[in-house]
Motif scaffolding. Structure first.
Motif, PDB file in Angstrom:
ATOM      1  N   ILE A  75       0.849  -1.183  -0.227  1.00 27.11           N
ATOM      2  CA  ILE A  75      -0.042   0.158   0.041  1.00 27.11           C
ATOM      3  C   ILE A  75       1.049   1.187   0.003  1.00 27.11           C
ATOM      4  CG2 ILE A  75      -1.576   1.326   1.458  1.00 27.11           C
ATOM      5  CD1 ILE A  75      -2.741  -1.190   2.264  1.00 27.11           C
ATOM      6  N   ILE A  76       0.518   2.206  -0.913  1.00 28.43           N
ATOM      7  CA  ILE A  76       1.256   3.434  -1.102  1.00 28.43           C
ATOM      8  C   ILE A  76       0.509   4.432  -0.150  1.00 28.43           C
ATOM      9  CG2 ILE A  76       2.336   5.155  -2.408  1.00 28.43           C
ATOM     10  CD1 ILE A  76       3.622   2.234  -2.698  1.00 28.43           C
ATOM     11  N   ILE A  77       1.217   5.076   0.716  1.00 25.54           N
ATOM     12  CA  ILE A  77       0.519   6.276   1.693  1.00 25.54           C
ATOM     13  C   ILE A  77       1.416   7.607   1.322  1.00 25.54           C
ATOM     14  CG2 ILE A  77      -0.563   4.831   3.242  1.00 25.54           C
ATOM     15  CD1 ILE A  77       2.627   6.428   4.310  1.00 25.54           C
ATOM     16  N   LYS A  78       0.676   8.523   1.454  1.00 24.37           N
ATOM     17  CA  LYS A  78       1.505   9.884   1.433  1.00 24.37           C
ATOM     18  C   LYS A  78       1.952  10.363   2.779  1.00 24.37           C
ATOM     19  CE  LYS A  78       0.403  12.011  -2.628  1.00 24.37           C
ATOM     20  NZ  LYS A  78       1.377  12.825  -3.266  1.00 24.37           N
ATOM     21  N   SER A  79       3.154  10.559   2.799  1.00 22.92           N
ATOM     22  CA  SER A  79       3.723  10.843   4.223  1.00 22.92           C
ATOM     23  C   SER A  79       5.186  11.172   3.903  1.00 22.92           C
ATOM     24  CB  SER A  79       3.849   9.579   5.249  1.00 22.92           C
ATOM     25  OG  SER A  79       4.110   9.919   6.494  1.00 22.92           O
ATOM     26  N   ILE A 131       5.871 -10.743  16.495  1.00 21.21           N
ATOM     27  CA  ILE A 131       5.306  -9.260  16.291  1.00 21.21           C
ATOM     28  C   ILE A 131       5.004  -9.379  14.922  1.00 21.21           C
ATOM     29  CG2 ILE A 131       6.032  -6.963  15.839  1.00 21.21           C
ATOM     30  CD1 ILE A 131       8.338  -7.159  17.555  1.00 21.21           C
ATOM     31  N   ASP A 132       3.289  -9.114  14.978  1.00 19.55           N
ATOM     32  CA  ASP A 132       2.439  -9.348  13.702  1.00 19.55           C
ATOM     33  C   ASP A 132       2.128  -8.030  13.269  1.00 19.55           C
ATOM     34  OD1 ASP A 132       1.921 -12.197  13.710  1.00 19.55           O
ATOM     35  OD2 ASP A 132       0.897 -11.722  15.681  1.00 19.55           O
ATOM     36  N   ILE A 133       2.703  -7.988  11.986  1.00 15.99           N
ATOM     37  CA  ILE A 133       2.467  -6.390  11.198  1.00 15.99           C
ATOM     38  C   ILE A 133       1.536  -6.465  10.181  1.00 15.99           C
ATOM     39  CG2 ILE A 133       3.579  -4.587   9.960  1.00 15.99           C
ATOM     40  CD1 ILE A 133       6.165  -5.870  11.410  1.00 15.99           C
ATOM     41  N   GLU A 134       0.478  -5.702  10.112  1.00 12.35           N
ATOM     42  CA  GLU A 134      -0.358  -5.697   8.929  1.00 12.35           C
ATOM     43  C   GLU A 134      -1.028  -4.241   8.623  1.00 12.35           C
ATOM     44  OE1 GLU A 134      -4.837  -8.042   8.573  1.00 12.35           O
ATOM     45  OE2 GLU A 134      -4.129  -7.702  10.382  1.00 12.35           O
ATOM     46  N   PHE A 135      -1.215  -3.983   7.209  1.00 11.76           N
ATOM     47  CA  PHE A 135      -1.791  -2.822   6.879  1.00 11.76           C
ATOM     48  C   PHE A 135      -2.955  -3.189   6.017  1.00 11.76           C
ATOM     49  CE2 PHE A 135       2.464  -3.952   5.324  1.00 11.76           C
ATOM     50  CZ  PHE A 135       2.213  -4.117   3.764  1.00 11.76           C
ATOM     51  N   TYR A 136      -4.002  -2.246   6.092  1.00 10.61           N
ATOM     52  CA  TYR A 136      -5.085  -2.539   5.154  1.00 10.61           C
ATOM     53  C   TYR A 136      -5.698  -1.244   4.836  1.00 10.61           C
ATOM     54  CZ  TYR A 136      -7.084  -3.063   9.721  1.00 10.61           C
ATOM     55  OH  TYR A 136      -7.438  -2.730  10.943  1.00 10.61           O
ATOM     56  N   LEU A 163      -2.189   0.975   9.667  1.00 11.55           N
ATOM     57  CA  LEU A 163      -1.044  -0.026   9.753  1.00 11.55           C
ATOM     58  C   LEU A 163      -1.042  -0.744  11.403  1.00 11.55           C
ATOM     59  CD1 LEU A 163       1.810  -1.179   9.460  1.00 11.55           C
ATOM     60  CD2 LEU A 163       2.842   0.936   9.831  1.00 11.55           C
ATOM     61  N   LEU A 164      -1.177  -1.817  11.637  1.00 12.84           N
ATOM     62  CA  LEU A 164      -1.266  -2.384  12.930  1.00 12.84           C
ATOM     63  C   LEU A 164      -0.169  -3.281  13.164  1.00 12.84           C
ATOM     64  CD1 LEU A 164      -3.191  -3.157  15.448  1.00 12.84           C
ATOM     65  CD2 LEU A 164      -4.068  -5.065  13.826  1.00 12.84           C
ATOM     66  N   ILE A 165       0.383  -2.868  14.259  1.00 14.87           N
ATOM     67  CA  ILE A 165       1.772  -3.719  14.970  1.00 14.87           C
ATOM     68  C   ILE A 165       1.376  -4.253  16.191  1.00 14.87           C
ATOM     69  CG2 ILE A 165       4.076  -3.386  15.577  1.00 14.87           C
ATOM     70  CD1 ILE A 165       4.325  -0.839  13.752  1.00 14.87           C
TER      71      ILE A 165
END
Length: 356
Positions: free
Chosen positions: A230-234, A264-269, A277-279
């Motif tokens: 996923i591409i985000i603006k930042s 450590i589970d990393i997920e983004f949606y 972004l969930l860590i």
């Protein structure tokens, strides 16, 4: 200052004026009584009315002369204006007010002079700290390279463990220097950010790779549960710092827990016009009574006092940077079970869309 407040301040003057008028009329009446003459009540009333009219006229003229001054003083609290308003205070209201204006201007100039001295001192200290941190990063990097070369040789088990411990401490030192550098930079955030497309998958992989020694030494397994990027603006540099700090915290409070499930589970949606972004870690978690204060500067809480590795600045900087970037940051935790950290990227609502 309103006219009503102006009258309240001069209530004593008004009372004394009326008393003095009454005394004058009383003396006149006594004089007439002694001479066996009579003063009509209508004349007494007329004298009071006339003196009151003169008093009202005097107070009105005096207030009108000083109204501009009062308006300026009122506006200083109603509007977000700087202290230069004191130069607009009108002259020749009275000698007393001229003295006040001179005193205010004199104090203002001293304040500006003192502020400039502290500003120069702060900039000098900032420059020195920046130079020092950059200089310290070089030997840290050299030591890391030496350790990597040494580990390639034939070492006994005890020496390998010693090298691993040294590598871990070097990682802590490197991370501390990085945090100190970002702490200095955040004060000039507006001069140090760039609008760009950022790949979450690439950024997270880079962070995991940079922390691979900490993961390996502490037997912690990072897992990315999202397959599509996923591409985000930042800002690439600042958002990397934010994510890195959260993952670093997850490592710090996962390694101290006696458990075989150190992940450590990393997920983004994408969800509802935003990217999340969930860590999530399975560490010691944050006590309920500390959750409301985790973003306060220098707050270490129960865990910080227990494990003695917390500075209390990491999450404060994370929140500060996210606020400046226009992102959200939320943390949920259950003591003994783990922590969930969510970074919210709002589509079309960040600071970057306002600059385009």
């Amino acid at each position: 200052m309103k006219f009503r407040d102006y009258l309240k301040d001069r209530l004593l003057y008004i009372i004394i004026y009326l008393i003095s008028t009454s005394l004058v009329i009383t003396i006149m009446m006594l004089d007439l009584i002694i001479r066996k003459e009579r003063l009509h009540t209508s004349n007494i009333i007329y004298a009071f009315i006339l003196s009151t009219i003169f008093l009202i006229v005097f107070l009105s003229i005096d207030y009108m002369k000083k109204r501009k001054f009062y308006n300026l003083i009122n506006n200083r609290s109603d509007e977000n204006i700087d202290l230069t308003y004191i130069f607009n205070i009108p002259d020749n209201i009275s000698r007393e007010y001229d003295f006040f204006k001179e005193a205010l201007i004199s104090n203002y100039l001293k304040y500006i002079d003192t502020l400039e001295k502290y500003k120069k001192s702060f900039e000098t200290q900032n420059y020195f700290n920046n130079r020092w941190i950059h200089q310290m990063k070089t030997p840290v990097s050299v030591i890391k390279l030496i350790l990597e070369d040494e580990n390639q040789g034939n070492l006994d088990e005890k020496t390998k463990k010693n090298y691993e411990s040294i590598e871990e401490e070097i990682e802590k030192l490197s991370h501390g220097l990085e945090m100190a550098l970002y702490t200095l930079r955040v004060s000039n955030f507006e001069l140090d950010f760039k609008v760009e497309d950022v790949s979450l998958l690439e950024t997270i992989r880079n962070i995991i790779n940079e922390n691979k020694n900490a993961f390996i030494v502490n037997s912690i397994y990072p897992k990315i549960n999202s397959e599509e990027d996923i591409i985000i603006k930042s800002d690439k540099k600042w958002i990397k710092f934010v994510i890195s700090q959260i993952i670093s915290n997850s490592i710090k409070y996962s390694k101290v827990k006696d458990s075989s499930n150190k992940t450590i589970d990393i997920e983004f949606y994408n969800k509802d016009n935003k990217t999340i972004l969930l860590i999530e870690d399975k560490g010691v978690g944050i006590p309920k009574q500390d959750l409301d204060r985790i973003f306060d500067p220098f707050f270490t809480g129960k865990n910080g006092r227990k494990y003695l590795e917390s500075t209390g600045m990491g999450l404060y900087l994370v929140k500060d940077v996210c606020d400046k970037l226009g992102h959200g940051i939320y943390i949920e935790s259950i003591e003994g079970e783990g922590t969930k950290s969510s970074i919210i990227f709002y589509h079309g609502k960040s600071i970057y869309d306002l600059t385009q």
